[in-house]
Write an enzyme that holds these catalytic residues in place. Structure first.
Site, PDB file in Angstrom:
ATOM      1  CB  SER A  87      -9.496  -0.985   7.143  1.00  0.00           C
ATOM      2  OG  SER A  87      -9.809  -2.299   7.538  1.00  0.00           O
ATOM      3  CE1 TYR A 125      -4.290  -2.365   6.425  1.00  0.00           C
ATOM      4  CE2 TYR A 125      -6.111  -3.396   7.607  1.00  0.00           C
ATOM      5  CZ  TYR A 125      -5.622  -2.747   6.482  1.00  0.00           C
ATOM      6  OH  TYR A 125      -6.462  -2.454   5.438  1.00  0.00           O
TER       7      TYR A 125
HETATM    8  N1  LIG Z   1      -9.248  -5.973   0.601  1.00  0.00           N
HETATM    9  C1  LIG Z   1      -9.726  -5.697   1.801  1.00  0.00           C
HETATM   10  O1  LIG Z   1     -10.334  -6.550   2.472  1.00  0.00           O
HETATM   11  C2  LIG Z   1      -9.590  -4.295   2.340  1.00  0.00           C
HETATM   12  C3  LIG Z   1     -10.396  -3.931   3.435  1.00  0.00           C
HETATM   13  C4  LIG Z   1     -10.264  -2.643   3.956  1.00  0.00           C
HETATM   14  C5  LIG Z   1      -9.374  -1.744   3.402  1.00  0.00           C
HETATM   15  N2  LIG Z   1      -8.592  -2.131   2.333  1.00  0.00           N
HETATM   16  C6  LIG Z   1      -7.644  -1.129   1.813  1.00  0.00           C
HETATM   17  O2  LIG Z   1      -7.902  -0.930   0.436  1.00  0.00           O
HETATM   18  C7  LIG Z   1      -6.707  -0.485  -0.214  1.00  0.00           C
HETATM   19  C8  LIG Z   1      -6.515  -1.291  -1.486  1.00  0.00           C
HETATM   20  O3  LIG Z   1      -6.276  -2.643  -1.150  1.00  0.00           O
HETATM   21  P1  LIG Z   1      -6.759  -3.857  -2.067  1.00  0.00           P
HETATM   22  O4  LIG Z   1      -7.731  -4.653  -1.283  1.00  0.00           O
HETATM   23  O5  LIG Z   1      -7.141  -3.390  -3.411  1.00  0.00           O
HETATM   24  O6  LIG Z   1      -5.389  -4.708  -2.113  1.00  0.00           O
HETATM   25  P2  LIG Z   1      -4.463  -5.112  -3.356  1.00  0.00           P
HETATM   26  O7  LIG Z   1      -5.247  -5.796  -4.407  1.00  0.00           O
HETATM   27  O8  LIG Z   1      -3.292  -5.833  -2.755  1.00  0.00           O
HETATM   28  O9  LIG Z   1      -3.977  -3.702  -3.938  1.00  0.00           O
HETATM   29  C9  LIG Z   1      -3.063  -2.904  -3.255  1.00  0.00           C
HETATM   30  C10 LIG Z   1      -2.518  -1.870  -4.213  1.00  0.00           C
HETATM   31  O10 LIG Z   1      -1.603  -1.021  -3.509  1.00  0.00           O
HETATM   32  C11 LIG Z   1      -0.456  -0.850  -4.316  1.00  0.00           C
HETATM   33  N3  LIG Z   1       0.714  -0.542  -3.509  1.00  0.00           N
HETATM   34  C12 LIG Z   1       1.174  -1.196  -2.413  1.00  0.00           C
HETATM   35  N4  LIG Z   1       2.303  -0.633  -1.980  1.00  0.00           N
HETATM   36  C13 LIG Z   1       2.567   0.425  -2.815  1.00  0.00           C
HETATM   37  C14 LIG Z   1       3.583   1.402  -2.885  1.00  0.00           C
HETATM   38  N5  LIG Z   1       4.608   1.431  -2.004  1.00  0.00           N
HETATM   39  N6  LIG Z   1       3.521   2.328  -3.861  1.00  0.00           N
HETATM   40  C15 LIG Z   1       2.515   2.316  -4.771  1.00  0.00           C
HETATM   41  N7  LIG Z   1       1.522   1.421  -4.753  1.00  0.00           N
HETATM   42  C16 LIG Z   1       1.553   0.479  -3.785  1.00  0.00           C
HETATM   43  C17 LIG Z   1      -0.301  -2.163  -5.071  1.00  0.00           C
HETATM   44  O11 LIG Z   1       0.398  -1.933  -6.290  1.00  0.00           O
HETATM   45  P3  LIG Z   1       1.909  -2.393  -6.582  1.00  0.00           P
HETATM   46  O12 LIG Z   1       2.179  -3.620  -5.766  1.00  0.00           O
HETATM   47  O13 LIG Z   1       1.900  -2.622  -8.067  1.00  0.00           O
HETATM   48  O14 LIG Z   1       2.744  -1.213  -6.190  1.00  0.00           O
HETATM   49  C18 LIG Z   1      -1.752  -2.496  -5.374  1.00  0.00           C
HETATM   50  O15 LIG Z   1      -2.156  -1.867  -6.575  1.00  0.00           O
HETATM   51  C19 LIG Z   1      -5.587  -0.622   0.811  1.00  0.00           C
HETATM   52  O16 LIG Z   1      -5.306   0.647   1.372  1.00  0.00           O
HETATM   53  C20 LIG Z   1      -6.185  -1.542   1.874  1.00  0.00           C
HETATM   54  O17 LIG Z   1      -5.624  -1.330   3.145  1.00  0.00           O
HETATM   55  C21 LIG Z   1      -8.682  -3.375   1.795  1.00  0.00           C
END
Ligand SMILES: NC(=O)c1ccc[n+]([C@@H]2O[C@H](COP(=O)([O-])OP(=O)(O)OC[C@H]3O[C@@H](n4cnc5c(N)ncnc54)[C@H](OP(=O)(O)O)[C@@H]3O)[C@@H](O)[C@H]2O)c1
Length: 269
Positions: free
Chosen positions: A164, A177
Site C-alpha cells: 500500500s 496498518y
Molecule cells: N482499497 C484500497 O484502497 C487499498 C489500498 C492499498 C492496498 N490495499 C490492499 O489490497 C488488498 C485487497 O483489499 P481490497 O481493497 O480489495 O479490500 P476488500 O474489498 O475488503 O477485500 C479484502 C479481501 O480480503 C479477504 N480477507 C480478509 N481477511 C481474510 C482472511 N483472514 N482470510 C481470507 N481472506 C480474507 C476478504 O474476504 P473474506 O472477508 O470473504 O474472507 C476480501 O476478499 C488488501 O491487502 C489491502 O490492504 C487496498
C-alpha cells in the site's frame, strides 16, 4: 551520437535480447488469489479469467466468492472457489492442495487478502491489531510458504503482493496498518532474492485509494478520503487488475519489483 549504425557492442546486446525474449503466455496458467471474494482480488480474478487464466478465488466468505466465480463462468472462464481463512495454517495448506488437485499446478500466486484499521496507538483495539497482523503478515507468509514451492516445481512463476502507499508513508493513526504493509515490502524483497534465479518474478504493488470493501472494513472516519482526494476520483478495482495484467504480460526476462500507484488527484499520503 545521433543516427547511423549502432556501435558493435550495442548490436550484440540487441541481438541477444531478441534471442532471449520469451513472452509470458497467460492462457492456461493457474492463478491462486486470496481475498478473491471482493474488491481488488475479485477484479484480478475476473480480468485474468478473461485472458484464459484458470483462477482460484480463496476467501472466508465462500458464497460471495462463488458469485464472482459464477460471473467468470458465465463469461466463458474457469474458476474454483476455496473457503480459506489465511490465518489458519491447515486451511492454507488445504487451499494450495485443492488448487493443485483441481488444476494440476500453480503459476501465479497473489496473496491479496488483507484489511486496514486506523487508530492512534493509545486508542488501539488489541484484537483488531492482532487480526490485522495475523492476516496481513502471517497470512501472506503462510500463503507464500505453501504456494511458492509449486511455482518452483513449474520452473517459472509470478508472485504479486499487495502492499500500500501506507507501506511507504506513515501517518498518524496508521501505525498498525502501515507496519503490516512495511512487512509485506520486506517479505516481498526477501522472497525476490530467494526465487528470482528460479525464474520467478516478484512484484509488490502499493496502491493509494481504491474504492472497494476496504473502506467499510477499516471503518475510516468520515471525510478522510475526501481529505486525501479533495473531490478527485479514486481508483477503481479494475485499475489495479489492469496493472496486474500488464505486469504479467511483460516478457519473462523483465520483472517489475515495486509499483506505487496513486489516483492522479491524490496528493498525500
Ligand atoms: N482499497 C484500497 O484502497 C487499498 C489500498 C492499498 C492496498 N490495499 C490492499 O489490497 C488488498 C485487497 O483489499 P481490497 O481493497 O480489495 O479490500 P476488500 O474489498 O475488503 O477485500 C479484502 C479481501 O480480503 C479477504 N480477507 C480478509 N481477511 C481474510 C482472511 N483472514 N482470510 C481470507 N481472506 C480474507 C476478504 O474476504 P473474506 O472477508 O470473504 O474472507 C476480501 O476478499 C488488501 O491487502 C489491502 O490492504 C487496498
Amino acid at each position: 551520437m545521433t543516427g547511423g549504425k549502432p556501435p558493435a557492442y550495442a548490436a550484440s546486446i540487441i541481438t541477444k535480447r531478441d534471442e532471449l525474449t520469451i513472452m509470458n503466455e497467460l492462457r492456461g496458467q493457474v492463478a491462486l488469489i486470496t481475498g478473491g471474494s471482493s474488491g481488488i482480488g475479485a477484479a484480478i480474478g475476473r480480468t485474468l479469467a478473461k485472458r484464459g487464466v484458470r483462477v482460484v478465488l480463496a476467501a472466508r466468505r465462500a458464497e460471495q466468492a462463488e458469485a464472482v466465480a459464477d460471473e467468470i463462468r458465465a463469461d466463458g472462464g474457469e474458476a474454483l472457489v476455496v473457503a480459506c481463512d489465511v490465518r489458519e495454517v491447515d486451511q492454507v495448506q488445504a487451499m494450495v492442495q485443492r488448487t493443485i488437485d483441481h488444476f494440476g499446478g500453480l503459476d501465479i500466486l497473489i496473496p491479496n487478502a488483507g484489511f486496514g484499521y486506523r487508530a492512534a496507538i493509545v486508542d488501539g483495539d488489541i484484537e483488531r491489531w492482532k487480526g490485522m497482523i495475523d492476516t496481513n503478515i502471517y497470512g501472506v507468509l503462510l500463503t507464500l510458504k505453501y504456494g511458492v514451492p509449486h511455482l518452483i516445481d513449474r520452473g517459472q512463476g509470478d508472485v504479486i503482493l499487495l502492499s500500500s502507499v501506507a507501506g511507504h508513508i506513515v501517518a498518524e493513526g496508521g501505525a498498525g496498518y502501515s507496519a503490516t504493509k512495511f512487512a509485506v515490502n520486506a517479505i516481498g524483497e526477501a522472497l525476490r532474492q530467494e526465487v528470482t534465479r528460479k525464474n520467478i518474478r516478484v512484484t509488490i504493488l502499493s496502491p493509494g485509494v481504491v474504492v472497494s470493501g476496504f473502506q467499510e472494513v477499516a471503518q475510516y472516519p468520515p471525510g478522510i478520503i475526501d481529505n486525501w482526494l479533495s473531490g478527485n476520483p479514486p481508483m477503481q478495482v479494475e485499475d489495479i487488475a489492469q496493472i496486474v495484467e500488464d505486469v504479467l504480460d511483460l516478457p519473462r526476462h523483465v520483472s517489475i519489483n515495486q509499483l506505487l500507484i496513486r489516483p492522479t488527484g491524490q496528493l498525500r499520503p
